[in-house]
Design a protein around this motif. Sequence first.
Motif, mmCIF file in Angstrom:
data_model
loop_
_atom_site.group_PDB
_atom_site.id
_atom_site.type_symbol
_atom_site.label_atom_id
_atom_site.label_comp_id
_atom_site.label_asym_id
_atom_site.label_seq_id
_atom_site.Cartn_x
_atom_site.Cartn_y
_atom_site.Cartn_z
ATOM 1 N N ASP A 143 33.996 39.013 35.531
ATOM 2 C CA ASP A 143 33.527 39.030 36.911
ATOM 3 C C ASP A 143 33.141 37.611 37.354
ATOM 4 O O ASP A 143 32.309 36.955 36.717
ATOM 5 N N PRO A 195 36.305 47.408 36.574
ATOM 6 C CA PRO A 195 35.688 46.201 37.136
ATOM 7 C C PRO A 195 36.628 45.009 36.923
ATOM 8 O O PRO A 195 37.775 45.177 36.497
ATOM 9 N N GLN A 196 36.119 43.829 37.157
ATOM 10 C CA GLN A 196 36.927 42.614 36.976
ATOM 11 C C GLN A 196 37.089 42.351 35.482
ATOM 12 O O GLN A 196 36.300 41.644 34.857
#
Length: 416
Positions: free
Chosen positions: A85, A80-81
């Motif tokens: 995020d 993921p980021q």
Amino acid sequence: MTQADLPELTPLTPGTASEAGATDVYGSLDPAALRHPDSLKWTAFPEGVIPLWVADMDYPVAPPILDALHDRLTRGLGYPQLPGDPLLNAALRERLASHGLTDLPPEGVAFLPGVVPGIYASVAGLTRPGDPVLSMTPVYHPFHLAVTEQGRRVAAAPLREPEGTGARWEIDWAALETAAQGCGLLLLCHPHNPTGRVWDAAELARLRDFVLERGLYVMSDELHAELRFTSQPFEAFAADPRVRARTVTLTGPAKAYNTAGLGIGAMVGHDPELVRRVRAAAGGLMGHPSALSVTAWQAALRAGGPWLAETVAYLRGNRDVLGAFLAARLPWVRCALPQATYLAWLDLRAHPRAGDIQQFLLDEARIAVHNGPVFAPGELGARYQGFVRLNFATSRPLLIEALERMADALGETISA
């Protein structure tokens, strides 16, 4: 005793949600379904025991979170980021602003795999081995484990016990003053676990003055902030600009949205260097949040509000049932009903079996609760022998059954 036999419940605070939306779902929970092999809470004790111990709720996850997780599984599960995020960051900042944490700098939020790692990192980053670390007991046990397991010493300031009807657990300022000698860090639990106190504006103001006078850093664990039984806005410790440069705040969705199995949290601070210092103390020993945990928290902040309001209303009803039951059936049990959390701190020290009360309740009442000494370090734990922490985040019928078992086992009166 049935729910209909209980005294009238305290009405909901004006402006809060009704529990009606949750009653049908939460009121008919099936213990057989809850006892699935993935549940620590329901499988740690033999069948037939009602588990009211570890802090998660028996309620289904909010539909918006489940929908978001299903949708997320239609896409890849690569990294993921990792820097944080941006959608979650923006939503979290908006929610924190409502707690008084405004004007956070761009680097003021660091995402973590949970709140407990943030407690450990705070101790590691803001103290040295051998240092005393200030905390108020009883308190959530990772507070003192983060200290002792990293070679520091707990400087404990016991809270003042409630005296009389309607009294509450209070900060013992003299004890805090004595314990603070030589300390550089205060570990604050707000709202407080296990007593359920929400420190009020006057207490927070005095505590901020105390911190500033002694040059203390503060780690404020505000994980239970969304589980309050009042319509008053929540005031974060760092809402006051005077203490922002000395405070890291920890938060996450695990308690409010019942997602403890999806580990994620955040460390928040107005001084980016302080946030970096604390986060760096754990280095590569601390992992990153999972892709699914990020999705779940996004959905909670975006669309989980109605579910949370109904759940808190149902929890408040359970809290009031607990209070009414104790008053009617176990008047010798002392309990200052919580202002927040779904945890009640019960004083059973008047019972002849207070010395092994947790085991007694397990054997005789077939209910599992957390033992009081867990909530203080070492020998200080003996101060809380005879206390238990009870989790009332279950169906009302199951809660009443558990309380009936407790009353039958303990006895409704205690001989002097």
